[in-house]
Design a protein around this motif. Structure first.
Motif, PDB file in Angstrom:
ATOM      1  N   PHE A 245      -7.645 -20.035  -1.774  1.00 43.65           N
ATOM      2  CA  PHE A 245      -7.487 -19.217  -0.847  1.00 43.65           C
ATOM      3  C   PHE A 245      -8.068 -17.545  -1.124  1.00 43.65           C
ATOM      4  O   PHE A 245      -7.074 -17.048  -1.624  1.00 43.65           O
ATOM      5  CB  PHE A 245      -6.801 -19.708   1.107  1.00 43.65           C
ATOM      6  CG  PHE A 245      -7.305 -20.800   1.234  1.00 43.65           C
ATOM      7  CD1 PHE A 245      -7.806 -20.091   2.899  1.00 43.65           C
ATOM      8  CD2 PHE A 245      -7.116 -21.938   1.085  1.00 43.65           C
ATOM      9  CE1 PHE A 245      -8.267 -21.312   3.401  1.00 43.65           C
ATOM     10  CE2 PHE A 245      -6.833 -23.050   1.472  1.00 43.65           C
ATOM     11  CZ  PHE A 245      -7.725 -23.000   3.550  1.00 43.65           C
ATOM     12  N   VAL A 246      -8.850 -17.399  -0.981  1.00 45.51           N
ATOM     13  CA  VAL A 246      -9.575 -15.723  -1.397  1.00 45.51           C
ATOM     14  C   VAL A 246      -9.338 -15.161  -0.212  1.00 45.51           C
ATOM     15  O   VAL A 246     -10.473 -15.495   0.299  1.00 45.51           O
ATOM     16  CB  VAL A 246      -9.630 -15.585  -2.040  1.00 45.51           C
ATOM     17  CG1 VAL A 246      -9.236 -13.610  -3.345  1.00 45.51           C
ATOM     18  CG2 VAL A 246      -9.391 -16.359  -3.789  1.00 45.51           C
ATOM     19  N   VAL A 247      -8.364 -14.102  -0.159  1.00 47.16           N
ATOM     20  CA  VAL A 247      -9.112 -12.791   1.506  1.00 47.16           C
ATOM     21  C   VAL A 247      -9.480 -12.069   1.519  1.00 47.16           C
ATOM     22  O   VAL A 247      -8.476 -11.306   0.761  1.00 47.16           O
ATOM     23  CB  VAL A 247      -7.604 -13.569   2.460  1.00 47.16           C
ATOM     24  CG1 VAL A 247      -8.153 -12.930   3.916  1.00 47.16           C
ATOM     25  CG2 VAL A 247      -8.178 -15.111   3.658  1.00 47.16           C
ATOM     26  N   ASP A 248      -9.609 -10.858   1.916  1.00 40.75           N
ATOM     27  CA  ASP A 248      -9.236  -9.515   1.845  1.00 40.75           C
ATOM     28  C   ASP A 248      -8.660  -9.004   3.308  1.00 40.75           C
ATOM     29  O   ASP A 248      -8.681  -9.433   3.832  1.00 40.75           O
ATOM     30  CB  ASP A 248     -10.820  -8.867   1.981  1.00 40.75           C
ATOM     31  CG  ASP A 248     -11.446  -7.480   1.603  1.00 40.75           C
ATOM     32  OD1 ASP A 248     -10.463  -7.072   2.113  1.00 40.75           O
ATOM     33  OD2 ASP A 248     -12.190  -7.228   1.473  1.00 40.75           O
ATOM     34  N   VAL A 249      -7.669  -8.110   2.479  1.00 49.55           N
ATOM     35  CA  VAL A 249      -6.469  -8.010   3.155  1.00 49.55           C
ATOM     36  C   VAL A 249      -7.122  -7.136   4.174  1.00 49.55           C
ATOM     37  O   VAL A 249      -6.735  -6.391   5.494  1.00 49.55           O
ATOM     38  CB  VAL A 249      -5.387  -6.877   2.365  1.00 49.55           C
ATOM     39  CG1 VAL A 249      -6.020  -5.619   1.443  1.00 49.55           C
ATOM     40  CG2 VAL A 249      -4.413  -6.412   2.854  1.00 49.55           C
ATOM     41  N   ASN A 250      -8.691  -6.068   4.373  1.00 52.49           N
ATOM     42  CA  ASN A 250      -9.487  -5.343   5.163  1.00 52.49           C
ATOM     43  C   ASN A 250      -9.715  -6.130   5.954  1.00 52.49           C
ATOM     44  O   ASN A 250     -11.182  -5.506   6.450  1.00 52.49           O
ATOM     45  CB  ASN A 250      -9.995  -4.071   4.369  1.00 52.49           C
ATOM     46  CG  ASN A 250      -9.063  -3.075   3.950  1.00 52.49           C
ATOM     47  OD1 ASN A 250      -7.685  -2.891   4.844  1.00 52.49           O
ATOM     48  ND2 ASN A 250      -8.923  -2.822   2.581  1.00 52.49           N
ATOM     49  N   LEU A 293      -4.772  -5.415  -2.780  1.00 55.23           N
ATOM     50  CA  LEU A 293      -3.734  -5.076  -2.233  1.00 55.23           C
ATOM     51  C   LEU A 293      -3.874  -2.837  -2.958  1.00 55.23           C
ATOM     52  O   LEU A 293      -2.905  -2.992  -2.548  1.00 55.23           O
ATOM     53  CB  LEU A 293      -2.604  -5.533  -2.172  1.00 55.23           C
ATOM     54  CG  LEU A 293      -2.075  -6.628  -1.383  1.00 55.23           C
ATOM     55  CD1 LEU A 293      -3.078  -6.847  -1.041  1.00 55.23           C
ATOM     56  CD2 LEU A 293      -0.565  -6.934  -1.339  1.00 55.23           C
ATOM     57  N   ASP A 294      -4.472  -2.961  -4.074  1.00 61.09           N
ATOM     58  CA  ASP A 294      -4.860  -1.844  -4.271  1.00 61.09           C
ATOM     59  C   ASP A 294      -5.299  -1.145  -3.550  1.00 61.09           C
ATOM     60  O   ASP A 294      -5.061   0.659  -4.153  1.00 61.09           O
ATOM     61  CB  ASP A 294      -5.785  -1.750  -5.800  1.00 61.09           C
ATOM     62  CG  ASP A 294      -6.934  -2.481  -5.184  1.00 61.09           C
ATOM     63  OD1 ASP A 294      -7.264  -3.638  -4.884  1.00 61.09           O
ATOM     64  OD2 ASP A 294      -7.701  -1.920  -5.534  1.00 61.09           O
ATOM     65  N   LEU A 295      -5.579  -0.989  -2.426  1.00 59.57           N
ATOM     66  CA  LEU A 295      -6.532  -0.173  -1.948  1.00 59.57           C
ATOM     67  C   LEU A 295      -4.844   0.641  -0.448  1.00 59.57           C
ATOM     68  O   LEU A 295      -3.743  -0.791  -0.889  1.00 59.57           O
ATOM     69  CB  LEU A 295      -6.911  -0.851  -0.700  1.00 59.57           C
ATOM     70  CG  LEU A 295      -8.290  -1.368  -1.291  1.00 59.57           C
ATOM     71  CD1 LEU A 295      -9.600  -1.728  -0.894  1.00 59.57           C
ATOM     72  CD2 LEU A 295      -9.065  -0.030  -1.816  1.00 59.57           C
ATOM     73  N   ASN A 300       1.922  -3.571   4.934  1.00 60.46           N
ATOM     74  CA  ASN A 300       2.209  -3.569   5.855  1.00 60.46           C
ATOM     75  C   ASN A 300       1.142  -4.616   6.331  1.00 60.46           C
ATOM     76  O   ASN A 300       1.722  -5.843   6.815  1.00 60.46           O
ATOM     77  CB  ASN A 300       2.362  -3.030   7.116  1.00 60.46           C
ATOM     78  CG  ASN A 300       2.894  -1.580   6.182  1.00 60.46           C
ATOM     79  OD1 ASN A 300       4.557  -2.074   5.718  1.00 60.46           O
ATOM     80  ND2 ASN A 300       2.833  -0.876   6.989  1.00 60.46           N
ATOM     81  N   ILE A 301      -0.165  -4.715   5.920  1.00 63.21           N
ATOM     82  CA  ILE A 301      -1.034  -5.814   6.440  1.00 63.21           C
ATOM     83  C   ILE A 301      -0.610  -7.420   6.358  1.00 63.21           C
ATOM     84  O   ILE A 301      -0.235  -8.613   6.463  1.00 63.21           O
ATOM     85  CB  ILE A 301      -2.732  -6.128   6.571  1.00 63.21           C
ATOM     86  CG1 ILE A 301      -3.080  -4.323   6.754  1.00 63.21           C
ATOM     87  CG2 ILE A 301      -3.555  -6.738   6.655  1.00 63.21           C
ATOM     88  CD1 ILE A 301      -4.358  -3.734   6.272  1.00 63.21           C
ATOM     89  N   PHE A 302       0.042  -7.157   4.350  1.00 62.44           N
ATOM     90  CA  PHE A 302       0.067  -8.164   3.854  1.00 62.44           C
ATOM     91  C   PHE A 302       1.256  -9.162   4.218  1.00 62.44           C
ATOM     92  O   PHE A 302       1.551 -10.062   4.443  1.00 62.44           O
ATOM     93  CB  PHE A 302       0.328  -7.937   2.069  1.00 62.44           C
ATOM     94  CG  PHE A 302       1.215  -9.572   1.572  1.00 62.44           C
ATOM     95  CD1 PHE A 302      -0.165  -9.930   1.244  1.00 62.44           C
ATOM     96  CD2 PHE A 302       1.780  -8.874   1.028  1.00 62.44           C
ATOM     97  CE1 PHE A 302       1.530 -11.477   0.062  1.00 62.44           C
ATOM     98  CE2 PHE A 302       3.027  -9.912   0.239  1.00 62.44           C
ATOM     99  CZ  PHE A 302       1.868 -11.105   0.377  1.00 62.44           C
ATOM    100  N   GLU A 303       2.493  -8.067   4.471  1.00 70.65           N
ATOM    101  CA  GLU A 303       3.166  -8.840   5.063  1.00 70.65           C
ATOM    102  C   GLU A 303       3.368  -9.439   6.811  1.00 70.65           C
ATOM    103  O   GLU A 303       4.035 -10.151   6.681  1.00 70.65           O
ATOM    104  CB  GLU A 303       4.587  -7.163   5.170  1.00 70.65           C
ATOM    105  CG  GLU A 303       5.226  -7.115   3.876  1.00 70.65           C
ATOM    106  CD  GLU A 303       5.810  -8.371   2.847  1.00 70.65           C
ATOM    107  OE1 GLU A 303       6.406  -8.895   2.662  1.00 70.65           O
ATOM    108  OE2 GLU A 303       5.858  -8.061   1.574  1.00 70.65           O
ATOM    109  N   GLU A 304       2.634  -8.421   7.326  1.00 75.53           N
ATOM    110  CA  GLU A 304       2.375  -9.202   8.404  1.00 75.53           C
ATOM    111  C   GLU A 304       1.614 -10.844   8.179  1.00 75.53           C
ATOM    112  O   GLU A 304       1.967 -11.649   9.427  1.00 75.53           O
ATOM    113  CB  GLU A 304       1.619  -8.256   9.349  1.00 75.53           C
ATOM    114  CG  GLU A 304       1.407  -8.521  11.006  1.00 75.53           C
ATOM    115  CD  GLU A 304       0.412  -8.152  11.639  1.00 75.53           C
ATOM    116  OE1 GLU A 304      -0.356  -8.486  12.327  1.00 75.53           O
ATOM    117  OE2 GLU A 304      -0.145  -6.450  10.923  1.00 75.53           O
ATOM    118  N   VAL A 305       0.357 -10.819   7.423  1.00 75.88           N
ATOM    119  CA  VAL A 305       0.132 -11.936   7.495  1.00 75.88           C
ATOM    120  C   VAL A 305       0.796 -13.053   7.028  1.00 75.88           C
ATOM    121  O   VAL A 305       1.228 -13.997   7.437  1.00 75.88           O
ATOM    122  CB  VAL A 305      -1.506 -12.013   5.815  1.00 75.88           C
ATOM    123  CG1 VAL A 305      -1.911 -13.275   6.434  1.00 75.88           C
ATOM    124  CG2 VAL A 305      -2.494 -10.641   7.369  1.00 75.88           C
TER     125      VAL A 305
END
Length: 372
Positions: A245-250, A293-295, A300-305
């Motif tokens: 799965f490839v998901v845009d962090v935003n 995740l270079d953005l 924090n979004i990554f950790e939450e997911v």
């Protein structure tokens, strides 16, 4: 006019214009209907007891170089008939059998009857499927009249063979990731639906291990209803060994008329689409890559997911968006496909998961090559 569905709203006019634009651009064929006929049996020779030759049979045979599009262009009528048996004659009482017809098809094709019954899966180059039997030659049991061969209308559906299938909504960065981890350089642009046909790349490891990766046309909400490239995408996922799965962090939003989905909702929606298409897809090994995740302000979004997936937290998620079964990811990795961040970690992870898969332990490198 707005169409209401499972968990999405899609304007009918927007849906139709989308389909037309995709049809104009796509040049990849993954399904084809053909007519096959066995050869007719030869006539008998009743005065001398001569027997007519049997008609030839029709077979399907996978090859490395054939594509369904190539088959369609080579045989525009899409009609295939084997040779008829020879008539019995005074000096040759037993007529010779008609030659069999071998139709070359790409590896990985499922063959269905007109009644949508599966006749066979051709996934190995040494597979061969009998699809039409030739008619019996004329003899005493049929009043010396050669019989007609079987006639069938068949549907050929190609399902890409690959170790890994990339799963994600458009513009998630799948093509960028594929070009980063393999030697393939797919077309990449900053707009949805850049990938309009499956692309296959190969990860090459130092010990010569090779793992094939399929970047499939991006799916959209409602793919299980066959919206967008729905079934074209989901069909190809079936024969991959691992889902990446490839998901845009935003998050993701298809158009101004579509709902915005954050990264966590995007994972759940992808999960739901696979579940509604075929439940068994959720049993495949899976890895989640949170991309871009270079953005700024994305850690924090990554950790939450990652934490919500670990806890199976569905708080605040509408019931219609919740999958009945949550995919159990072997790992959740934050990456930047563009900058190469954590790509080596991802590459080693997918290999470890595949090599630990019991279905793969005895057969690591049977994945086919994508048709061009």
């Amino acid at each position: 006019m707005v169409r209401t569905g499972f968990f999405f709203y899609l304007a009918a006019s927007s849906k139709e214009s989308f389909k037309k634009s995709v049809r104009r651009r796509i040049n990849f064929t993954d399904s084809l209907r053909i007519f096959v006929s066995g050869g007719s049996g030869g006539q008998g020779y009743p005065s001398y007891g001569g027997i007519g030759g049997d008609g030839g049979n029709v077979y399907l045979q996978p090859t490395e170089t054939q594509t369904l599009r190539g088959l369609k262009l080579q045989y525009p009528t899409k009609r295939f008939k084997a040779e008829g048996g020879r008539n019995s004659r005074r000096h040759i009482l037993h007529g010779s059998k008609g030659n069999n017809l071998m139709i070359p098809i790409p590896n990985g094709v499922s063959v269905y009857s007109e009644e949508n019954q599966l006749l066979g899966d051709l996934v190995n180059l040494d597979d061969r499927l009998l699809v039409a039997t030739g008619g019996k030659g004329g003899c005493s049991s049929n009043d010396w009249n050669g019989q007609k061969g079987e006639k069938h209308v068949l549907s050929l559906e190609l399902k890409i063979l690959a170790d890994i299938g990339l799963v994600g909504f458009p513009n998630a960065g799948k093509s960028t990731l594929l070009s980063t981890i393999s030697r393939l350089a797919p077309k990449i642009a900053e707009y949805p639906f850049t990938t309009i046909k499956p692309q296959i790349g190969t990860i090459h490891y130092p010990d010569l291990r090779q793992i094939t990766v399929a970047d499939l046309p991006g799916l959209i909400e409602g793919a299980h209803f066959n919206l967008g490239m729905g079934h074209k995408f989901l069909r190809h996922v079936e024969r991959t060994h691992l889902l990446l799965f490839v998901v845009d962090v935003n998050g993701f939003k298809l158009s101004s008329r579509s709902f915005f989905r954050n990264a966590y909702e995007t994972v759940l929606l992808l999960n739901k689409e696979l579940e509604l298409y075929k439940q068994h897809l959720l049993d495949k090994p899976a890895v989640l890559a949170i991309n871009k995740l270079d953005l700024p302000d994305t850690e924090n979004i990554f950790e939450e997911v990652k934490n919500r997936l670990k806890e199976g937290d569905l708080t605040g998620i509408p019931a219609e968006m919740q999958p009945k079964t949550l995919i159990k990811f072997s790992d959740v990795i934050g990456i930047s496909a563009k900058e190469g961040h954590c790509i080596p970690q991802l590459v080693q992870c997918v290999r470890q998961v595949i090599d630990q898969d019991p279905l793969e332990s005895d057969n690591q490198n049977l994945a086919g090559t994508a048709p061009s």
